[in-house]
Design an enzyme around this catalytic site. Structure first.
Site, mmCIF file in Angstrom:
data_model
loop_
_atom_site.group_PDB
_atom_site.id
_atom_site.type_symbol
_atom_site.label_atom_id
_atom_site.label_comp_id
_atom_site.label_asym_id
_atom_site.label_seq_id
_atom_site.Cartn_x
_atom_site.Cartn_y
_atom_site.Cartn_z
ATOM 1 N N ASN A 19 -3.965 -1.376 -4.642
ATOM 2 C CA ASN A 19 -3.408 -0.243 -3.818
ATOM 3 C C ASN A 19 -1.943 -0.107 -3.992
ATOM 4 O O ASN A 19 -1.470 1.068 -3.932
ATOM 5 C CB ASN A 19 -3.619 -0.930 -2.313
ATOM 6 C CG ASN A 19 -5.066 -0.710 -1.932
ATOM 7 O OD1 ASN A 19 -5.696 -0.052 -2.335
ATOM 8 N ND2 ASN A 19 -5.327 -1.874 -0.933
ATOM 9 N N ASN A 46 0.710 -1.281 -0.181
ATOM 10 C CA ASN A 46 -0.028 0.016 0.091
ATOM 11 C C ASN A 46 0.829 1.321 0.024
ATOM 12 O O ASN A 46 0.309 2.604 -0.243
ATOM 13 C CB ASN A 46 -0.796 -0.166 1.120
ATOM 14 C CG ASN A 46 -1.975 -1.192 1.099
ATOM 15 O OD1 ASN A 46 -2.012 -1.911 0.209
ATOM 16 N ND2 ASN A 46 -2.708 -1.517 1.996
ATOM 17 N N ASP A 102 0.268 -8.044 -9.733
ATOM 18 C CA ASP A 102 -0.547 -9.125 -9.686
ATOM 19 C C ASP A 102 -2.184 -8.393 -9.961
ATOM 20 O O ASP A 102 -2.182 -7.403 -10.025
ATOM 21 C CB ASP A 102 -0.918 -9.953 -8.357
ATOM 22 C CG ASP A 102 -1.213 -8.960 -7.367
ATOM 23 O OD1 ASP A 102 -2.217 -9.011 -6.982
ATOM 24 O OD2 ASP A 102 -0.475 -8.024 -6.879
#
Length: 184
Positions: free
Chosen positions: A108, A62, A87
């Site tokens: 994120n 994040n 991913d």
């Protein structure tokens, strides 16, 4: 100089999880280029030669943008020379999707990079990890690949690393045409 970033989370508990696809691809690139991705700088592990710097942010997914932006500034990396590997839940195992730019798509790590470098105009390689509607998304991405999907996943990591190496010397549009074939 080109900069190739693989996204993931640091720590043993995250090794070989779906969300660490980017780390796995970067490790493959480093292996093929005979580089050790072990230099600690700017909250990341890096390796470089005279053509490329490989980056694995150690800030957790994040906050990936923090390390990416600092390294870009330090090494004077132009946004056109930046490639991010990560991913993607919306692609099936074995699929890759290469793009010149785009939104975060809810990822994120990508959201963080966009926020830190103030642009969506960077190249990316997305590695398919499929969705599982029966498992909460956070638990799913932090889980390991199913045994029956492992070969497809490994093949996509291999293809992503090869595409990333080609990015060092080739035009990205040409690489996109090669690797996006048949992914519709």
């Amino acid at each position: 100089m080109k900069m190739i970033v693989g996204l993931g989370n640091p720590g043993k508990q995250y090794e070989r999880t779906r969300h660490n696809s980017g780390f796995m691809a970067i490790d493959k690139v480093a292996e093929k280029l005979n580089l050790n991705i072990d230099k600690k700088e700017f909250a990341a592990l890096t390796a470089k030669n005279n053509q490329v710097i490989l980056v694995k942010p150690q800030t957790y997914m994040n906050n990936s943008g923090e390390a990416v932006s600092q390294i870009m500034k330090y090494y004077h990396i132009d946004i056109n020379d930046l490639l991010i590997i990560y991913d993607d839940l919306d692609l099936k195992y074995g699929q890759l999707r290469l793009r010149l730019k785009g939104s975060s798509g809810g990822h994120n790590g990508i959201k963080s990079i966009i926020n830190y470098i103030h642009s969506e105009n960077f190249k990316r390689i997305r590695i398919g990890i499929e969705k599982n509607p029966l498992i909460e998304t956070a638990d799913y991405v932090l889980g390991k690949v199913e045994k029956d999907k492992q070969q497809l996943f490994d093949d996509s990591i291999e293809k992503a690393s090869q595409a990333a190496i080609e990015f060092i010397t080739d035009e990205f549009e040409k690489i996109m045409n090669k690797y996006n074939k048949g992914d519709k």
